[in-house]
Design an enzyme around this catalytic site. Structure first.
Site, PDB file in Angstrom:
ATOM      1  N   SER A 110       0.868  -1.177   0.000  1.00 29.25           N
ATOM      2  CA  SER A 110       0.000   0.000   0.000  1.00 29.25           C
ATOM      3  C   SER A 110       0.908   1.231   0.000  1.00 29.25           C
ATOM      4  CB  SER A 110      -0.929  -0.003   1.211  1.00 29.25           C
ATOM      5  OG  SER A 110      -0.199   0.071   2.410  1.00 29.25           O
ATOM      6  N   HIS A 163      -3.620  -6.217   2.003  1.00 29.82           N
ATOM      7  CA  HIS A 163      -2.739  -7.244   2.569  1.00 29.82           C
ATOM      8  C   HIS A 163      -3.441  -8.584   2.781  1.00 29.82           C
ATOM      9  CE1 HIS A 163      -0.019  -3.895   4.445  1.00 29.82           C
ATOM     10  NE2 HIS A 163       0.121  -4.006   3.144  1.00 29.82           N
ATOM     11  N   GLU A 211      -5.271  -2.782   8.836  1.00 33.60           N
ATOM     12  CA  GLU A 211      -4.603  -3.381   9.997  1.00 33.60           C
ATOM     13  C   GLU A 211      -5.372  -3.138  11.290  1.00 33.60           C
ATOM     14  OE1 GLU A 211      -0.521  -2.027  10.098  1.00 33.60           O
ATOM     15  OE2 GLU A 211      -0.367  -2.152   7.912  1.00 33.60           O
ATOM     16  N   GLU A 242       1.091  -9.623   6.772  1.00 37.96           N
ATOM     17  CA  GLU A 242       1.865  -9.219   7.952  1.00 37.96           C
ATOM     18  C   GLU A 242       1.676 -10.173   9.131  1.00 37.96           C
ATOM     19  OE1 GLU A 242       1.179  -5.037   8.660  1.00 37.96           O
ATOM     20  OE2 GLU A 242       2.250  -4.514   6.822  1.00 37.96           O
ATOM     21  N   ASP A 302      -4.748   0.723  11.274  1.00 36.79           N
ATOM     22  CA  ASP A 302      -4.219   1.389  10.085  1.00 36.79           C
ATOM     23  C   ASP A 302      -5.281   1.214   9.006  1.00 36.79           C
ATOM     24  OD1 ASP A 302      -2.984   2.485   7.941  1.00 36.79           O
ATOM     25  OD2 ASP A 302      -1.286   1.094   7.870  1.00 36.79           O
ATOM     26  N   GLU A 315      -4.258   5.234  11.940  1.00 32.86           N
ATOM     27  CA  GLU A 315      -3.290   5.629  10.911  1.00 32.86           C
ATOM     28  C   GLU A 315      -4.011   5.808   9.576  1.00 32.86           C
ATOM     29  OE1 GLU A 315       0.032   2.910  10.909  1.00 32.86           O
ATOM     30  OE2 GLU A 315       0.398   3.207   8.773  1.00 32.86           O
ATOM     31  N   ASP A 357       0.973   8.059   7.517  1.00 35.28           N
ATOM     32  CA  ASP A 357       1.922   7.148   6.841  1.00 35.28           C
ATOM     33  C   ASP A 357       1.991   7.562   5.374  1.00 35.28           C
ATOM     34  OD1 ASP A 357       3.249   5.056   5.617  1.00 35.28           O
ATOM     35  OD2 ASP A 357       1.705   3.566   5.965  1.00 35.28           O
ATOM     36  N   LYS A 400       9.194   5.028   7.719  1.00 29.44           N
ATOM     37  CA  LYS A 400       9.650   3.891   6.921  1.00 29.44           C
ATOM     38  C   LYS A 400      10.865   4.343   6.124  1.00 29.44           C
ATOM     39  CE  LYS A 400       5.059   1.874   6.069  1.00 29.44           C
ATOM     40  NZ  LYS A 400       3.877   2.020   5.177  1.00 29.44           N
ATOM     41  N   HIS A 460       8.000  -1.520   9.753  1.00 26.30           N
ATOM     42  CA  HIS A 460       8.348  -2.496   8.712  1.00 26.30           C
ATOM     43  C   HIS A 460       7.553  -2.173   7.446  1.00 26.30           C
ATOM     44  CE1 HIS A 460       4.603  -5.196   9.441  1.00 26.30           C
ATOM     45  NE2 HIS A 460       4.316  -3.924   9.564  1.00 26.30           N
ATOM     46  N   LYS A 508       6.220  -0.839  14.721  1.00 27.04           N
ATOM     47  CA  LYS A 508       5.136  -1.590  14.092  1.00 27.04           C
ATOM     48  C   LYS A 508       5.790  -2.633  13.203  1.00 27.04           C
ATOM     49  CE  LYS A 508       2.215  -0.170  10.511  1.00 27.04           C
ATOM     50  NZ  LYS A 508       1.052   0.414   9.850  1.00 27.04           N
TER      51      LYS A 508
HETATM   52  P1  PGA Z   1       2.864  -1.365   3.173  1.00 25.16           P
HETATM   53  O1  PGA Z   1       1.900  -1.393   4.417  1.00 25.16           O
HETATM   54  O2  PGA Z   1       4.212  -1.782   3.617  1.00 25.16           O
HETATM   55  O3  PGA Z   1       2.208  -2.321   2.220  1.00 25.16           O
HETATM   56  O4  PGA Z   1       2.863   0.054   2.660  1.00 25.16           O
HETATM   57  C1  PGA Z   1       2.248  -0.983   5.694  1.00 25.16           C
HETATM   58  C2  PGA Z   1       1.471   0.224   6.146  1.00 25.16           C
HETATM   59  O5  PGA Z   1       0.622   0.760   5.402  1.00 25.16           O
HETATM   60  O6  PGA Z   1       1.713   0.704   7.248  1.00 25.16           O
HETATM   61 ZN    ZN Z   2       0.116   2.436   6.910  1.00 26.76          ZN
END
Ligand code: PGA
Ligand code: ZN
Length: 431
Positions: free
Chosen positions: A47, A161, A170, A211, A248, A289, A316, A341, A369, A391
């Site tokens: 995503s 996911h 999430e 995940e 999330d 999130e 994010d 990230k 992650h 996370k």
């Molecule tokens: P992604 O998802 O690594 O697929 O972007 C993680 C998130 O959205 O936090």
């Molecule tokens: Zn996210």
């Protein structure tokens, strides 16, 4: 002079948790006549935010277009320019990498090639000084406050996911009410396995998403929260005291033609906000999130105004670990926490700058992650040094647990405190 000098860079492809190739970069650093080698494996998102730095893929026949041979070649190009240079200043190394690339989003060399080099060099240099990476980072973060971070563990997966009908990506448990990291992980693992039992008893699948969280065929975020609360209580813990829930939403992934596609119906931001309000009223929600699309700043602002004193509102896809976007958020009172990230921005030093900027302005940071992960556990060290949350998915599957297990090693060998102030923060927030 005992300054570390770069002697070699090698990049290879290895497989990530979705069976896609990704880059592992090895840096060879010489100091006092000895060679020190360390590596970093670059993760990969699904995503991905529209404003992330570019992950360079071959787009050819191999690996369904996802090959990384161009990125591997680019690491050789980088070596030609950095060979035999001093590499003890991460800001200087990264400045050179950014200059060599020359684009705004690292699209020439690829953020995967650049990040691989940036982190591998820093880790090899830390090794040459014989200090653990989380302590080495203090030179750059100027933070000597080491805490074991509070994990946000994604135990029900949805969105892109998983193959179910959950719109939100999430559903995480946050073990805030524990006195040390080890007890927090133990309790989370217990809750995870209780949830598995409960899903089975309800005739639902216990197969998992990207995940490591379960991906039952349910379609309501309320149902997901119910299952989680039941799992917490059945294990013998208290929801709202020992554990909180984080979401999330990853709303950009279901934003189409200016509407949010919720339960297969287009709804506007107000209706989505009502759903969040109901969730906040009914469950001990610690954070949400990406509640809205990455370009929908107005909805973000309204939501922040309303809820910033109650929960953490985490950007994010909105911030993509990018200083300019985080600054825009700070200046406009949007969100109060930043997901971090490394590969969204593409160098270690830019990541550290993003964390420092957020921290300095009272925004919480959560080191994260990606959904495509590997055994690499470098982010655990980053979380220990200058952030209070991590996370890394469910407490299951080795690419997720590699991060929690590294933190357990740090807990057992360095005896650091758990970030228990997090509990104080939320109790203040919730009152
Ligand atoms: P992604 O998802 O690594 O697929 O972007 C993680 C998130 O959205 O936090
Ligand atoms: Zn996210």
């Amino acid at each position: 002079m005992f300054r570390p000098v770069l002697k070699d860079l090698k990049a290879i492809w290895v497989l990530d948790s979705r069976s896609n190739p990704t880059l592992e970069v090895f840096a060879y650093v010489q100091r006092k006549g000895n060679i020190y080698i360390d590596s970093f494996i670059v993760p990969s998102g699904a995503s991905t935010g529209e404003f992330e730095a570019l992950e360079l893929r071959d787009n050819e026949k191999d690996f369904h277009g996802k090959g990384v041979s161009k990125a591997i070649k680019n690491v050789s190009f980088i070596l030609d320019h950095l060979f035999n240079t001093y590499v003890d200043d991460i800001f200087e190394v990264d400045r050179k990498l950014i200059e060599l690339d020359g684009s705004k989003n690292k699209s020439n060399l690829g953020a995967n090639a650049i990040l691989g080099v940036s982190v591998a060099i820093a880790k090899a240099v830390a090794k040459s000084y014989d200090i653990p990476f989380f302590k080495y980072l203090s030179f750059w973060t100027k933070s000597y406050d080491y805490y074991l971070p509070v994990p946000m563990m994604n135990i029900i997966n949805g969105g892109v996911h998983a193959d179910n009908d959950l719109d939100f990506q999430e559903f995480m448990i946050v073990p805030l009410g524990f006195d040390n990291f080890s007890n927090a992980i133990k309790a989370s693992s217990e809750v995870y396995n209780t949830l598995k039992k409960i899903l089975k008893e309800n005739g639902l699948s216990t197969s998992v998403g990207d995940e490591g969280g379960f991906a039952p065929k349910i379609d309501s975020p309320f149902k997901a929260c119910e299952f989680i609360i039941t799992a917490i209580e059945k294990t013998g813990y208290k929801a709202g005291k020992d554990f909180f829930i984080s979401l999330d939403v990853a709303a950009s992934s279901f934003f189409k033609n200016n509407k949010y596609i919720y339960s297969k119906n287009p709804v506007d931001y107000k209706e989505l906000m009502n759903i969040y309000e109901k969730l906040i009223l009914n469950y001990p929600i610690f954070s949400i999130e990406d509640p809205f699309d990455e370009n929908d700043w107005d909805s973000w602002k309204e939501f922040t105004n309303k809820y910033k004193s109650k929960i953490l509102i985490v950007g994010d896809d909105l911030f993509v670990t990018n200083i300019e976007r985080i600054e825009k958020g700070i200046n406009n009172n949007i969100a109060n926490a930043v997901l971090i990230k490394l590969n969204q921005i593409g160098t270690l030093s830019e990541t550290i700058k993003a964390i420092s900027l957020a921290n300095a302005n009272g925004y919480k940071t959560i080191i994260s992650h990606r959904s495509g992960e590997t055994e690499d556990n470098t982010i655990s060290h980053i979380a220990v040094n200058n952030s209070y949350f991590i996370k890394s998915g469910a407490p299951a599957r080795s690419e997720r647990n590699s991060k929690y297990n590294e933190l357990l090693r740090i807990y057992n060998f360095y005896n650091l405190n758990y970030y228990s102030q997090a509990y104080k923060t939320i109790s203040i927030i919730q009152n």
